[in-house]
Design a protein around this motif. Structure first.
Motif, PDB file in Angstrom:
ATOM      1  N   GLU A 331     -25.960 -49.590 -84.801  1.00 40.30           N
ATOM      2  CA  GLU A 331     -26.303 -49.272 -83.424  1.00 40.30           C
ATOM      3  C   GLU A 331     -25.844 -50.355 -82.453  1.00 40.30           C
ATOM      4  OE1 GLU A 331     -30.448 -48.669 -83.370  1.00 40.30           O
ATOM      5  OE2 GLU A 331     -30.417 -46.868 -84.619  1.00 40.30           O
ATOM      6  N   LEU A 332     -25.922 -51.615 -82.852  1.00 36.89           N
ATOM      7  CA  LEU A 332     -25.616 -52.712 -81.947  1.00 36.89           C
ATOM      8  C   LEU A 332     -24.147 -53.081 -82.062  1.00 36.89           C
ATOM      9  CD1 LEU A 332     -28.759 -54.940 -82.509  1.00 36.89           C
ATOM     10  CD2 LEU A 332     -28.337 -53.293 -80.680  1.00 36.89           C
ATOM     11  N   THR A 337     -18.167 -63.643 -79.744  1.00 40.48           N
ATOM     12  CA  THR A 337     -19.146 -64.282 -78.863  1.00 40.48           C
ATOM     13  C   THR A 337     -19.036 -65.792 -78.970  1.00 40.48           C
ATOM     14  OG1 THR A 337     -20.651 -62.421 -79.195  1.00 40.48           O
ATOM     15  CG2 THR A 337     -21.598 -64.441 -78.301  1.00 40.48           C
ATOM     16  N   ASP A 338     -19.062 -66.454 -77.826  1.00 41.67           N
ATOM     17  CA  ASP A 338     -19.032 -67.916 -77.793  1.00 41.67           C
ATOM     18  C   ASP A 338     -20.459 -68.420 -77.995  1.00 41.67           C
ATOM     19  OD1 ASP A 338     -18.869 -70.655 -77.169  1.00 41.67           O
ATOM     20  OD2 ASP A 338     -17.101 -70.267 -75.915  1.00 41.67           O
ATOM     21  N   PRO A 375     -24.277 -60.392 -78.470  1.00 39.12           N
ATOM     22  CA  PRO A 375     -24.748 -61.509 -77.631  1.00 39.12           C
ATOM     23  C   PRO A 375     -26.236 -61.440 -77.321  1.00 39.12           C
ATOM     24  CG  PRO A 375     -22.683 -60.636 -76.793  1.00 39.12           C
ATOM     25  CD  PRO A 375     -23.149 -59.680 -77.860  1.00 39.12           C
ATOM     26  N   ALA A 376     -26.762 -60.247 -77.028  1.00 35.55           N
ATOM     27  CA  ALA A 376     -28.175 -60.131 -76.680  1.00 35.55           C
ATOM     28  C   ALA A 376     -29.072 -60.529 -77.852  1.00 35.55           C
ATOM     29  CB  ALA A 376     -28.487 -58.701 -76.234  1.00 35.55           C
ATOM     30  N   ARG A 380     -31.567 -63.861 -78.123  1.00 37.04           N
ATOM     31  CA  ARG A 380     -32.985 -63.799 -78.451  1.00 37.04           C
ATOM     32  C   ARG A 380     -33.331 -64.731 -79.615  1.00 37.04           C
ATOM     33  NH1 ARG A 380     -36.794 -58.487 -79.747  1.00 37.04           N
ATOM     34  NH2 ARG A 380     -38.734 -59.684 -79.940  1.00 37.04           N
ATOM     35  N   MET A 381     -32.459 -64.809 -80.611  1.00 39.67           N
ATOM     36  CA  MET A 381     -32.718 -65.710 -81.741  1.00 39.67           C
ATOM     37  C   MET A 381     -32.760 -67.166 -81.278  1.00 39.67           C
ATOM     38  SD  MET A 381     -30.272 -66.402 -85.061  1.00 39.67           S
ATOM     39  CE  MET A 381     -29.044 -67.166 -83.970  1.00 39.67           C
ATOM     40  N   ILE A 382     -31.810 -67.549 -80.426  1.00 39.60           N
ATOM     41  CA  ILE A 382     -31.759 -68.942 -79.966  1.00 39.60           C
ATOM     42  C   ILE A 382     -32.979 -69.268 -79.107  1.00 39.60           C
ATOM     43  CG2 ILE A 382     -30.437 -70.605 -78.603  1.00 39.60           C
ATOM     44  CD1 ILE A 382     -27.916 -69.001 -79.379  1.00 39.60           C
TER      45      ILE A 382
END
Length: 488
Positions: A331-332, A337-338, A375-376, A380-382
């Motif tokens: 789905e995602l 991604t940097d 990226p989203a 959220r993890m970071i």
């Protein structure tokens, strides 16, 4: 339920194992029985073949007897103490002295030495062809010794024991019954069940040659069956123990998942209970004052909204954790991604939070670290790791964020904070859902214990993982390991 499943698994395996053993051991016993029957018939055939062509010395040693001689008993010549064949209904007594003399070739009253069925030159006239059995070689069956009794039966019922070819004897009354059945048997060989004797007959010009062997020579398979039954019981007992162990081992992951699901439901119910209780209490207060304005009841309405938002966040987190990994990845959308820019942005966002809590925030980021991901979800993890580090850092403590690439082309993001370490017994559970160790909790920090669990799921969605280390000297460090994307 799992215990019932385990019992069914063990029962099914035991039934299959027992069936296999029964079939295998039954086949072994049957083959052993057939082999012993063949050996008996081969021995009977061999004995009759030798009796049809006696030597001159053997003819002189033949012992002729009539019915009723020697007190109704038959003894074999030249064989000391031969075993008795048959069902054991009568016993065989020692031969009379005059019978022994007859065996030595002396003339005795009542002996009819002419009814021997052999000619003077040692040959048998008019012998019919032998039954079609394979002719065994002497000693070809591992020296199996089968007691055989051989008799020449005349047409008038007079029988003569051919002791030179025999290794056993039969009592007189039992022999009469055996001869009567053997001579009228439809086949030339078979089993006389009434007397318990295997026989084979052969017609000659001088009479009928009949050889007998005891049924006990074949029934030895019964002792083999009991031995195999004991072995099978031991094998089944050992298999039961192995089955119990492997059933426990195989169902251990299922049991663990079942326990986690049960705990998850219990924890979720507990966490949802508090905001629902507050919301219901606020609504009861509002309804108790129907004439009050919205401004007058703003306190209860705001409290209700806050608890509803918290409950919504909790439900979203629970749905996020409940989503299958393959569904999440499908789905995602993932893009290049940097990771350095994402981490730097989150560090800037948490500078004010760290300042309010009196925590020093420091970062050391390697530029240009890129990964393939969403990226989203990575953001959220970071943010979860930095927020968790700021919450549980000690007063005037420090939070350090580092990003580097390892030798295995992996990006390593480490978030470390100073403060009270996580106890060793709690380290394996920090990523469990709704888990919060009391020693590392700070009152008023909020949360439901789902942040770290979600962070680990995000890392695994990107083919990575999170590990944790905690000690008094170095503090607590969460390290995210992600594969670096290939540069274009």
């Amino acid at each position: 339920m799992l215990n019932r499943l385990r019992l069914r698994f063990i029962l099914l395996n035991m039934v299959l194992a027992a069936a296999v053993l029964v079939v295998a051991f039954s086949a072994v016993c049957y083959l052993d029985y057939q082999q012993r029957v063949r050996e008996v018939y081969e021995e009977l055939t061999l004995t009759l073949n030798q009796a049809q062509s006696p030597t001159a010395s053997q003819i002189e040693q033949l012992l002729p007897l009539r019915r009723g001689e020697a007190a109704g008993e038959v003894a074999m010549a030249e064989l000391p103490d031969p075993p008795e064949l048959g069902n054991g209904a009568e016993e065989v007594a020692a031969a009379e002295p005059e019978v022994e003399a007859a065996a030595a070739g002396t003339d005795q009253p009542g002996a009819t030495g002419t009814d021997t069925g052999a000619s003077a030159d040692g040959t048998t006239d008019g012998a019919e062809s032998a039954p079609q059995y394979p002719m065994p070689e002497i000693g070809s069956r591992n020296d199996v010794i089968i007691p055989i009794a051989v008799y020449l039966v005349k047409t008038d019922g007079v029988y003569t024991a051919l002791g030179d070819y025999a290794s056993a004897s039969i009592s007189h009354s039992l022999l009469l019954q055996a001869n009567a059945e053997a001579l009228t048997y439809p086949d030339t060989h078979g089993l006389l069940e009434d007397v318990g004797l295997y026989f084979e007959r052969r017609e000659t010009s001088n009479g009928t040659l009949v050889a007998y062997a005891d049924e006990s020579n074949v029934n030895a398979w019964q002792s083999l069956a009991w031995t195999l039954a004991g072995v099978g019981a031991g094998v089944l007992m050992a298999f039961l123990l192995i089955n119990i162990f492997f059933s426990w081992w195989a169902l251990r992951p299922t049991q663990k998942a079942w326990d986690q699901q049960t705990q998850f439901v219990a924890d979720a119910s507990h966490e949802l209970k508090t905001p629902l209780t507050v919301i219901l209490a606020n609504m009861a207060i509002v309804r108790a004052q129907p004439d009050a304005t919205v401004a007058q009841q703003a306190q209860w309405l705001e409290s209700t909204q806050t608890e509803a938002e918290r409950m919504q966040q909790l439900v979203n987190d629970m749905l996020d954790l409940a989503r299958p990994d393959n569904a999440t990845r499908a789905e995602l959308p993932h893009a290049l991604t940097d990771l350095t820019d994402l981490t730097e942005t989150e560090v800037l966002q948490f500078e004010s939070v760290a300042f309010e809590r009196g925590v020093e925030l420091d970062s050391k980021l390697v530029p240009g670290v890129r990964v393939l991901g969403n990226p989203a979800r990575l953001q959220r993890m970071i943010s979860t790791l930095i927020d968790n580090a700021c919450k549980y850092a000690d007063a005037d403590g420090r939070v350090t964020i580092t990003l580097a690439t390892g030798r295995g082309r992996d990006a390593r993001l480490t978030v470390r904070n100073t403060g009270a370490p996580i106890p060793p017994e709690d380290l394996p559970h920090v990523f469990d859902r709704f888990y919060r160790a009391d020693k590392v909790r700070t009152s008023g920090t909020g949360g439901y214990g789902l942040g770290l669990a979600i962070a680990r799921e995000i890392a695994r969605e990107h083919n990575g993982d999170i590990t944790v280390e905690s000690s008094e000297e170095l503090g607590t460090a969460f390290t995210v390991k992600l594969p670096v994307a290939d540069r274009p």
